[in-house]
Motif scaffolding. Structure first.
Motif, short mmCIF file in Angstrom:
data_model
loop_
_atom_site.label_atom_id
_atom_site.label_comp_id
_atom_site.label_asym_id
_atom_site.label_seq_id
_atom_site.Cartn_x
_atom_site.Cartn_y
_atom_site.Cartn_z
N GLN A 279 0.82 -1.21 0.00
CA GLN A 279 0.00 0.00 0.00
C GLN A 279 0.86 1.26 0.00
O GLN A 279 0.50 2.26 -0.62
CB GLN A 279 -0.92 0.01 1.22
CG GLN A 279 -2.05 -1.00 1.17
CD GLN A 279 -2.84 -1.00 2.45
OE1 GLN A 279 -3.65 -0.10 2.67
NE2 GLN A 279 -2.60 -1.97 3.32
N ILE A 280 1.94 1.23 0.71
CA ILE A 280 2.79 2.42 0.80
C ILE A 280 3.50 2.70 -0.52
O ILE A 280 3.63 3.85 -0.93
CB ILE A 280 3.81 2.26 1.95
CG1 ILE A 280 3.08 2.20 3.30
CG2 ILE A 280 4.83 3.39 1.94
CD1 ILE A 280 3.99 1.85 4.47
N TYR A 281 3.89 1.64 -1.24
CA TYR A 281 4.80 1.82 -2.37
C TYR A 281 4.20 1.56 -3.75
O TYR A 281 4.60 2.22 -4.72
CB TYR A 281 6.01 0.89 -2.21
CG TYR A 281 7.02 1.36 -1.21
CD1 TYR A 281 8.02 2.27 -1.55
CD2 TYR A 281 7.00 0.89 0.10
CE1 TYR A 281 8.95 2.70 -0.63
CE2 TYR A 281 7.93 1.32 1.04
CZ TYR A 281 8.90 2.23 0.67
OH TYR A 281 9.83 2.66 1.58
N LEU A 282 3.31 0.61 -3.91
CA LEU A 282 3.02 0.08 -5.25
C LEU A 282 1.77 0.67 -5.89
O LEU A 282 0.73 0.81 -5.27
CB LEU A 282 2.87 -1.44 -5.19
CG LEU A 282 4.10 -2.24 -4.73
CD1 LEU A 282 3.83 -3.73 -4.84
CD2 LEU A 282 5.34 -1.84 -5.51
N LEU A 283 1.92 0.96 -7.19
CA LEU A 283 0.81 1.32 -8.05
C LEU A 283 0.30 0.11 -8.83
O LEU A 283 -0.88 0.02 -9.16
CB LEU A 283 1.23 2.40 -9.07
CG LEU A 283 1.02 3.86 -8.74
CD1 LEU A 283 1.54 4.72 -9.88
CD2 LEU A 283 -0.44 4.16 -8.46
N GLU B 66 6.52 -9.61 -12.20
CA GLU B 66 7.65 -9.10 -12.98
C GLU B 66 8.53 -8.28 -12.06
O GLU B 66 8.08 -7.81 -11.01
CB GLU B 66 7.15 -8.21 -14.13
CG GLU B 66 6.16 -8.87 -15.07
CD GLU B 66 6.81 -9.94 -15.93
OE1 GLU B 66 8.06 -9.89 -16.07
OE2 GLU B 66 6.09 -10.81 -16.44
N PRO B 67 9.81 -8.11 -12.41
CA PRO B 67 10.66 -7.20 -11.62
C PRO B 67 10.03 -5.81 -11.56
O PRO B 67 9.40 -5.35 -12.52
CB PRO B 67 11.98 -7.20 -12.38
CG PRO B 67 12.00 -8.49 -13.14
CD PRO B 67 10.56 -8.76 -13.51
N PRO C 83 17.57 3.02 -8.71
CA PRO C 83 17.48 1.58 -8.98
C PRO C 83 17.89 0.73 -7.78
O PRO C 83 17.31 -0.34 -7.56
CB PRO C 83 18.44 1.38 -10.16
CG PRO C 83 18.54 2.74 -10.80
CD PRO C 83 18.42 3.73 -9.69
N ALA C 84 18.87 1.20 -7.01
CA ALA C 84 19.30 0.41 -5.85
C ALA C 84 18.20 0.33 -4.81
O ALA C 84 17.95 -0.73 -4.23
CB ALA C 84 20.56 1.03 -5.25
N LEU D 167 13.60 -2.51 -2.30
CA LEU D 167 12.17 -2.64 -2.03
C LEU D 167 11.67 -4.00 -2.50
O LEU D 167 10.91 -4.68 -1.78
CB LEU D 167 11.40 -1.52 -2.73
CG LEU D 167 9.87 -1.65 -2.71
CD1 LEU D 167 9.33 -1.63 -1.28
CD2 LEU D 167 9.22 -0.55 -3.55
N GLU D 168 12.10 -4.42 -3.68
CA GLU D 168 11.66 -5.72 -4.18
C GLU D 168 12.15 -6.84 -3.28
O GLU D 168 11.42 -7.79 -2.98
CB GLU D 168 12.14 -5.92 -5.61
CG GLU D 168 11.62 -7.22 -6.21
CD GLU D 168 11.86 -7.31 -7.71
OE1 GLU D 168 11.79 -8.43 -8.24
OE2 GLU D 168 12.12 -6.26 -8.34
#
Length: 797
Positions: free
Chosen positions: A33-37, A44-45, A322-323, A328-329
């Protein structure tokens, strides 16, 4: 024993594994919820397009909330508990939303957010996103009665919810930052007012993760022995659960919860067995886990987990860095989502078996949507309690003293759904008749000479406006009714709490599944004009101004001029729903103006012309004298009589206002008058002298768009006060009868010259009244004992 660390764990290895999986799933959904759209299941990456452009939310408290929620679910199922959760750390919004989605309630309330991959994507996108939901545990969240955006009120809300709900367990998570606030510190004493024989139970869980936004928290840094003593001194038996190794914390927390629930059950069993009810030592839990637990340990070489840096968003700039995106991933994948969600994105079957079912879910408990369980009060007929008014101005009786017997009988008729709240002022505000049928709620020690103290008391008195407000809000939000009575000047202490409740009412009006709750009713007495004995510190009518700033659809302000109109007003307020009603009424002996029939009619109108005090008949007046509030009404009528005696050909129209919001245009407030109605009553071009209870500029603010605003002159409180006599108080603020006559002379065209002699006499009368007070220490009897005398034909100029 203050630590449950060594208690035998009730969890089997399989139960531990499933509980941990549920916790991981909630943590995963929280981070998402905090990060993803998009890309909610990481098929997928992660790419920059998968990340929200604005990262809003708070991670630090969330893993602890997820842990507590999962463990409460376990005991609710095992014991078939009726439970709810009050979440003090309001910034834990994504955690509570995650749990409501996992147990299905979110999808039941919001059908487009199903428990599948598409629904998960919508769940993530909506959080802290334009057109979505707030970052706090807001009204949008099923099961919430407490937003928590403003800290300090969680525990008082929890106790308010527990009163008169004998089978309800209210678990209350208190953040250690929140624990530093004054209202929360005072709330620990709420256990003195909780009756284990007839009320529910509150389980405080003090969550110590060590930090607030940028600093350590006090209770996390004092010696543990001091913290335990602090809790014991407030009447609790504390149990500590601490650690950062998940399996050990799971086992310890499970064992501790079982122990404290056994203790609560035993406390209630003893109290309900017929023995004497005494104040028990209620259990509470101190949970120490790292801030941002299971999140990134370090970011760019700096420690994050377990520090204040985990408070909000541990990884920033994820779209462009990118780092950080890779980290995060890695963080998300550490929860092993492939084990938690099936190919469709739904929680795996194993997770679906852990939460309670139906109304036993904390997010679906009907009491958390109080309008669902709300029942109308049984109200005695207020007409039977009024005073006989053979002539305007008689008899002399204090309005709240007349109201008291009606409140008494409301308490008697509603022994489980109505309480009276006040900061040690119920008797002072002349509502002592309540003690003919009930006592003050009190479970602590009593000694000979104590007055009306009992565990079964329906009057909630504590010298804390914050506690009274918090208790009443919790009581209302879970489906009951109440009145908060206070001195007018000191109700300001809860200004900010009123803000939050008004916002809640405003927002829930637009949430279809939220049902209207009973109105929050304030009865403010010991008001500005009769605090002459206490002085300047007790003289402030500004709460009205504060309330009027709130959304028009949720606020109402009433200033009944006498006892009968107060009765009619309070009956209306207790029948109303989803408002904040502010009623200002005097407690001192005062004239009564309207018969009960007239009072009911006048209250329904909200304002009106008092024909018996006017002499404009069927013609246009030379001047309109308006008044709002009991003392301004008295002074205005005295001014009318002086004008009648000295300027008998002057055509005067007297208008009294009960419902302050009637002054606003109908386009601004549901109670507002149309421009045509306003002009009909107040005229389009004649002088209006308005005597108002509070700060005069509020009347200008409410009427600034009216046709005749330029001819409106308002007298009210000008921040002039001291310890003095009642009439000297109104003279200090130019609200007295003599000054009102002067205002008429100064503003009615043609009177300045012809009434010059009368004006001079009014100036002299003011000085004589003041001289009398300085010599004798009381008001001139000619002023203090003034009574209205009706003309034989008041419509004759």
């Amino acid at each position: 024993m203050d630590s449950a660390v060594d208690l035998h764990s009730p969890l089997t290895d399989d139960e531990l594994r499933r509980l941990d999986a549920y916790w991981r799933a909630a943590n995963y959904l929280t981070v998402g919820q905090i990060y993803l759209l998009d890309n909610p299941l990481l098929r997928e990456p992660l790419t920059p397009d998968d990340i929200k452009p604005r990262l809003l939310g708070h991670w630090g408290t969330s893993p602890g909330l997820n842990l507590i929620y999962a463990h409460l679910n376990r005991v609710i199922v095992a014991r078939d508990l009726n439970a709810m959760l009050v979440t003090g750390p309001g910034h834990g919004g994504p955690a509570i939303v995650a749990n409501t989605w996992l147990e299905g309630t979110w999808s039941e309330r919001y059908h487009d957010v199903a428990r599948d991959e598409a629904g998960m994507s919508r769940l993530f996108r909506q959080f802290s996103f334009p057109g979505g939901i707030p970052s706090h545990v807001a009204a949008d969240v099923p099961g919430s009665i407490h937003e928590g955006g403003e800290l300090g009120y969680a525990l008082s809300h929890a106790y308010g919810a527990a009163f008169d709900h004998p089978d309800l367990l209210v678990a209350c998570v208190i953040g250690d930052g929140e624990a530093e606030t004054g209202p929360l510190a005072g709330s620990w004493l709420s256990d003195v007012f909780l009756n284990p024989a007839r009320d529910g139970a509150v389980l405080p869980i003090l969550h110590l993760n060590g930090y607030k936004i940028a600093n350590p928290t006090v209770l996390s840094r004092i010696p543990e022995a001091d913290l335990l003593d602090l809790m014991r001194g407030s009447g609790y038996q504390p149990y500590v659960v601490a650690g950062d190794e998940p399996a050990r914390v799971h086992r310890t927390l499970a064992a501790t919860l079982d122990r404290v629930l056994n203790e609560i059950a035993e406390i209630q069993r003893r109290a309900r067995s017929g023995s004497v009810v005494e104040r028990p030592r209620w259990p509470m839990i101190i949970l120490r886990t790292p801030k941002g637990w299971t999140g990134p340990s370090e970011v760019d070489g700096t420690q994050v987990e377990g520090t204040y840096r985990a408070h909000q968003v541990p990884l920033s700039g994820v779209r462009d860095n990118p780092a950080h995106r890779a980290e995060l991933e890695h963080w998300l994948r550490s929860y092993r989502p492939e084990e938690l969600f099936d190919a469709t994105g739904a929680p795996v079957e194993e997770l679906l078996t852990l939460p309670p079912r139906g109304d036993r879910r904390m997010s679906a408990n009907p009491v958390t949507n109080g309008g669902m369980v709300l029942r109308d009060l049984t109200l005695p007929d207020f007409r039977d309690y009024g005073v006989e008014v053979p002539e305007p101005g008689t008899p002399i009786a204090g309005a709240t003293g007349v109201l008291g017997p009606w409140i008494r009988d409301v308490i008697s008729a509603n022994p489980e759904t109505f309480r009276l709240f006040g900061p040690d002022e119920v008797a002072s505000n002349r509502l002592g008749a309540a003690f003919e049928v009930t006592d003050r709620a009190w479970v602590a020690a009593t000694v000979p000479g104590d007055d009306h103290l009992s565990p079964d008391g329906r009057v909630m008195e504590v010298l804390s406006e914050h506690l009274c407000q918090g208790w009443l809000e919790g009581y209302l939000l879970t489906g009951r009714h109440g009145v908060f009575t206070s001195y007018e000047a000191f109700i300001h202490i809860v200004d900010s709490m009123l803000n939050q409740h008004a916002k809640w009412l405003k927002v829930t009006r637009a949430i279809p599944w939220r049902q209207p709750i009973a109105s929050l009713n304030y009865l403010l007495s010991s008001h500005v004009w009769r605090q002459d004995h206490n002085g300047f510190s007790h003289q402030d009518p500004g709460f009205i101004d504060h309330v009027v700033n709130k959304k028009a659809e949720v606020v109402r302000v009433y200033l009944p001029p006498d006892a009968n109109t107060l009765l009619a007003t309070m009956d209306h307020c207790l029948r109303s729903r989803h408002y904040i009603n502010v009623v200002v009424a005097g407690k001192q002996a005062a004239p009564n103006w309207l018969t009960m029939t007239e009072a009911i009619q006048h209250t329904r109108r909200g304002l009106g012309i008092w024909e018996w005090a006017s002499n404009d008949g069927g013609t246009e007046p030379d001047v309109v004298l308006a008044c709002c509030g009991d003392v301004p009404t008295l002074e205005t009528l005295a001014a009318v009589e002086l004008l009648r005696q000295n300027l008998p050909t002057l055509k005067v129209r007297l208008v009294n206002v009960v419902d302050l919001m009637r002054l606003q245009p109908d386009t601004e407030h549901p109670h507002g008058l149309t421009d045509n109605e306003f002009d009909t009553i107040f005229t389009e071009d004649r002088p209006i002298i308005f005597a108002y209870h509070g700060y005069p500029w509020l009347i200008h603010r409410l009427t600034y768009r009216r046709t005749n605003h330029e001819n409106l002159h308002v007298r009210g409180y000008k921040e002039e006060g001291t310890t003095t006599t009642p009439f000297d108080m109104v003279m200090l603020n130019d609200l007295d009868r003599f000054h009102l006559v002067i205002d008429v002379i100064d503003r009615v065209p043609g009177l300045a010259a012809s009434a010059a002699h009368l004006r001079q006499r009014m100036v002299d009368a003011r000085q004589a009244a003041r001289d009398y007070t300085r010599q004798y220490g009381e008001d001139d009897p000619q002023v203090a004992e003034w009574r209205w005398v009706r003309e034989t034909d008041p419509t004759t100029p």
